[in-house]
Write an enzyme that holds these catalytic residues in place. Sequence first.
Site, PDB file in Angstrom:
ATOM      1  N   THR A 177       0.827  -1.211   0.000  1.00 45.51           N
ATOM      2  CA  THR A 177       0.000   0.000   0.000  1.00 45.51           C
ATOM      3  C   THR A 177       0.862   1.262   0.000  1.00 45.51           C
ATOM      4  O   THR A 177       0.373   2.348  -0.267  1.00 45.51           O
ATOM      5  CB  THR A 177      -0.939   0.037   1.219  1.00 45.51           C
ATOM      6  OG1 THR A 177      -0.155  -0.084   2.406  1.00 45.51           O
ATOM      7  CG2 THR A 177      -1.967  -1.085   1.174  1.00 45.51           C
ATOM      8  N   GLY A 193       0.124  -6.802   5.601  1.00 49.88           N
ATOM      9  CA  GLY A 193      -0.468  -8.118   5.874  1.00 49.88           C
ATOM     10  C   GLY A 193      -0.311  -8.517   7.336  1.00 49.88           C
ATOM     11  O   GLY A 193      -0.454  -9.682   7.682  1.00 49.88           O
ATOM     12  N   TRP A 243       4.572  -0.953   5.913  1.00 53.02           N
ATOM     13  CA  TRP A 243       3.624  -0.397   4.934  1.00 53.02           C
ATOM     14  C   TRP A 243       3.668   1.124   4.799  1.00 53.02           C
ATOM     15  O   TRP A 243       2.762   1.738   4.268  1.00 53.02           O
ATOM     16  CB  TRP A 243       2.209  -0.916   5.174  1.00 53.02           C
ATOM     17  CG  TRP A 243       1.688  -0.914   6.582  1.00 53.02           C
ATOM     18  CD1 TRP A 243       1.842  -1.909   7.507  1.00 53.02           C
ATOM     19  CD2 TRP A 243       0.908   0.097   7.233  1.00 53.02           C
ATOM     20  NE1 TRP A 243       1.218  -1.579   8.682  1.00 53.02           N
ATOM     21  CE2 TRP A 243       0.623  -0.362   8.544  1.00 53.02           C
ATOM     22  CE3 TRP A 243       0.409   1.331   6.829  1.00 53.02           C
ATOM     23  CZ2 TRP A 243      -0.116   0.380   9.465  1.00 53.02           C
ATOM     24  CZ3 TRP A 243      -0.344   2.077   7.751  1.00 53.02           C
ATOM     25  CH2 TRP A 243      -0.599   1.598   9.038  1.00 53.02           C
ATOM     26  N   ASN A 261       3.117  -4.221  13.563  1.00 54.58           N
ATOM     27  CA  ASN A 261       2.807  -5.049  14.732  1.00 54.58           C
ATOM     28  C   ASN A 261       3.127  -6.528  14.511  1.00 54.58           C
ATOM     29  O   ASN A 261       3.075  -7.025  13.404  1.00 54.58           O
ATOM     30  CB  ASN A 261       1.317  -4.921  15.068  1.00 54.58           C
ATOM     31  CG  ASN A 261       0.426  -5.392  13.931  1.00 54.58           C
ATOM     32  OD1 ASN A 261       0.200  -4.683  12.967  1.00 54.58           O
ATOM     33  ND2 ASN A 261      -0.068  -6.625  14.025  1.00 54.58           N
ATOM     34  N   ASP A 304      -1.363  -3.555  19.119  1.00 57.10           N
ATOM     35  CA  ASP A 304      -1.329  -3.141  17.712  1.00 57.10           C
ATOM     36  C   ASP A 304      -0.594  -1.808  17.524  1.00 57.10           C
ATOM     37  O   ASP A 304      -0.972  -0.997  16.697  1.00 57.10           O
ATOM     38  CB  ASP A 304      -2.763  -3.055  17.141  1.00 57.10           C
ATOM     39  CG  ASP A 304      -2.791  -3.040  15.612  1.00 57.10           C
ATOM     40  OD1 ASP A 304      -1.748  -3.302  14.990  1.00 57.10           O
ATOM     41  OD2 ASP A 304      -3.855  -2.750  15.045  1.00 57.10           O
ATOM     42  N   ASP A 306       1.760  -0.603  15.822  1.00 57.45           N
ATOM     43  CA  ASP A 306       2.652  -0.563  14.663  1.00 57.45           C
ATOM     44  C   ASP A 306       3.624   0.596  14.795  1.00 57.45           C
ATOM     45  O   ASP A 306       3.214   1.694  15.163  1.00 57.45           O
ATOM     46  CB  ASP A 306       1.850  -0.232  13.391  1.00 57.45           C
ATOM     47  CG  ASP A 306       1.045  -1.376  12.847  1.00 57.45           C
ATOM     48  OD1 ASP A 306       1.574  -2.112  12.036  1.00 57.45           O
ATOM     49  OD2 ASP A 306      -0.144  -1.482  13.220  1.00 57.45           O
ATOM     50  N   ARG A 331       3.253   5.276  17.686  1.00 63.19           N
ATOM     51  CA  ARG A 331       1.857   4.907  17.950  1.00 63.19           C
ATOM     52  C   ARG A 331       1.655   4.539  19.420  1.00 63.19           C
ATOM     53  O   ARG A 331       0.569   4.643  19.956  1.00 63.19           O
ATOM     54  CB  ARG A 331       1.502   3.720  17.032  1.00 63.19           C
ATOM     55  CG  ARG A 331       0.035   3.324  17.031  1.00 63.19           C
ATOM     56  CD  ARG A 331      -0.276   2.487  15.803  1.00 63.19           C
ATOM     57  NE  ARG A 331      -1.570   1.820  15.899  1.00 63.19           N
ATOM     58  CZ  ARG A 331      -2.125   1.106  14.917  1.00 63.19           C
ATOM     59  NH1 ARG A 331      -1.497   0.967  13.766  1.00 63.19           N
ATOM     60  NH2 ARG A 331      -3.297   0.533  15.061  1.00 63.19           N
TER      61      ARG A 331
END
Lengths: 552, 266
Positions: A177, A193, A243, A261, A304, A306, A331
């Site tokens: 992406t 992914g 990503w 993550n 999560d 990331d 994050r």
Amino acid sequence: MRLSKQIGTIGLVFFLGLAASNVAAQVPYERILNSQDEPENWLTYNGGYKSQRYSQLDQITPENVTDLKLQWTLQNQVFGAWQSNPIVVDGIMYITERPNTVMAVDAITGRFFWKYRHIPAENALICCGANNRGVAVLDDKVFMGTLDARLIALDRITGSALWDVEVGDVDLAYSVTMAPLVVKDQVIVGVGGGEFGIRGYVAAYDAETGEEAWKTYTIPGPGEPNHDSWEGDDWEHGGAPVWITGSFDPELNLTYWGVGNPGPDWNAGQRPGDNLYSDSVIALDADTGELKWYFQFTPNDAYDYDSVQVPVLADIVWRGTPRKIMMWANRNGYFYVIDRVTGEFLEGKPYVKVNWSSGLDENGRPIPTPQPEGMPTYPGNQGGTNWYPPSFSPRTGLFYFSAWQDYATIYRAEESDYEPGRAFLGGGFSVLAPAPGAPTIGIGRTNPINNWTNEVGFASLKAMDPQTGEEVWSYDQFDVSDSGMLTTASDLLFTGGREGYFHAIDARNGDLLWNVNLGGQIVMAPVTFSVGGVQYVSVISGHALSTFALPH
Amino acid sequence: MKTQISRTARLSILPALAFSGLLAVSAQQALAQEVGDHQYTSEAVETGSQVYTQQCALCHGPQGALVDGINLSIGQFRTVQSDADLRQVISEGAGQGRMPAFSLRAEELRGVIAFIRAGFDPEGVAVIIGDPVRGKELFEGEGQCADCHRVRGVGPRTAPDLSNIGAIRTPASLQRNITDPATALLPINRPVRLVTRFEETIVGRRLNEDTYTVQLIDSTERLRSLKKVDLISYEISDEPSKQPTTMSSDEVADVIGYLLTLRGLE
């Protein structure tokens, strides 16, 4: 004024003669390397290898910004959050729209030259929307990664495909992406992914042929250092995607990448160990992909968090010593300053309420304080910030980014089995709300009515001083924001937000100078460029890309 | 340019109730203990989950959606409204025997209804749902709901219009709104009071808000949109505009039954 059309032999001969003598202006690596010297163009995703999203242009100033006028609007033909970043080369803008379409338009009028559509394979799996964040350019080519994990090179002038290679196995839910990063003669991408149990990597391809040059996994395999940060076969499907476009230091010959993550996302107990290099920044040799150092922000992450933020680089005098630093609002709620030569942790402080950890030790490792089951964790699942690009202004010395304030979620961990190409989440989460069942913040904004209110979280644009790790000023919005930042040499800061306002703010003190309601969520950073001596600012809001300039 | 936004303890858009804050608190506490009567117990939901798997899942499916036009887990039925209707269908059958009659023990019957009402969530809250016809009478009469709420074009507009409420809220949330409004108060519904720099005081309920503006319905039922730069003060209340109901648990169940029939235009 009327122009008469002359179609005839003379015109034709003239046309061919021109084409033969004027091979379109190239974008060799040297131009990208020195992109700060040509602020009229926006040559890379993050506006240069340092990823500062700072422009030398200064025609638009705090004094005249209120005179900005809309020049043109480009309407997107598809629905869904538009997270693409325009690239501008010599008056031509290259922009992508969902799912994987590249468009070349005149940067002054917004009219089209060409449009290239890649239809991703039907089995492409994307966790969070068919996003594409834009292209990269080199020489006479444009490069795009695709949702079905391919990398495609197009002719920059005609828009036709030159090569199309596989980056990852679409059946295993690999995807691309991000906008690629071009370094020298290579095109570098990472894979998404992380919600499907992939094993992440960064890979480089020969720009001329598409042939793979190197590939570095973000999870070390057996025999490699730090493989023991995983148990059993967890490493085979441990996520750690990449990503978001990285940065590059030509002197050190290092590329820097934020890693996502570990999987399954929310059940950390199922994958004991630090789970390297998930939630880390990794420094890779630009020619070979060899790992030079890493710094992990969140070991054994259960939230999560990331670390796919853009690595923002600066060469500054840091606490008295000239240093090559990297700034990182993560994050996980901490703002970090890192030495990018060695990966040494220099400073780290929370910039929002953090309760999953009570602080960082002298090496920058968080001291974990997991919350009891059913209790809220700060920051929540979308993080204190996320992938949206920050900016660093060498003039103010400040780092700017969108933070989510007062936002928490309640996590639920569950055992989950890895099945190839299937979601691998290990539980779920709900956003903390003041009353049971009250509406809350979603991953994007699709409702023009804000009925969740700032009580479940709101945006705070923060200006951080890397010298202290502290906030200098902040500018709050009622809703949260996934907007990136743009600063200029006239101390303007441009940004947006989910509410659809496009703001010009004084980068020195956070004063609002000008804003306009563009009506749709702004989920990328604005860019600036100039053509014919006129400075333009482009921003995407909802399904429209709008370009502004002063009257000229 | 930043407006001072303050949260006040209580601020009513309905002047008659403006100073009843203290009363509300004690009434609330009394009611909180009673909430259990409005709900099925978690043991009942548990029992029902077993009954359902053994007796019903074969035809209705594990998610309750396999029979055409019926989705038991989200309360989508063909004819059923109240729990009494459910009892009748399960005990007597329906559709000329396509839905067989079951002779379940009392706790099994209660359990399977609880499981359906809990939305097939073994840990869910199963609210007792009464007779919608009686509920409508209570809504318009003794319950005084119609004094504040508008339904299908009738009634005042300052409180939320409930014409569609059965489609957008769960039974549990409706129940809390009646028995313990303070815990159910949605942030956007908090009463607000604004004073403009033109010295106008506006009391109302928000419909939407962003960084620079707020949209609301005021106490005279006018739609207003205000710029925050024009405000001298902006207070948002933590307290609901109304007190917990004094109706009995059975009556509340009936009103919930009625609210669940309000699903916009049929």
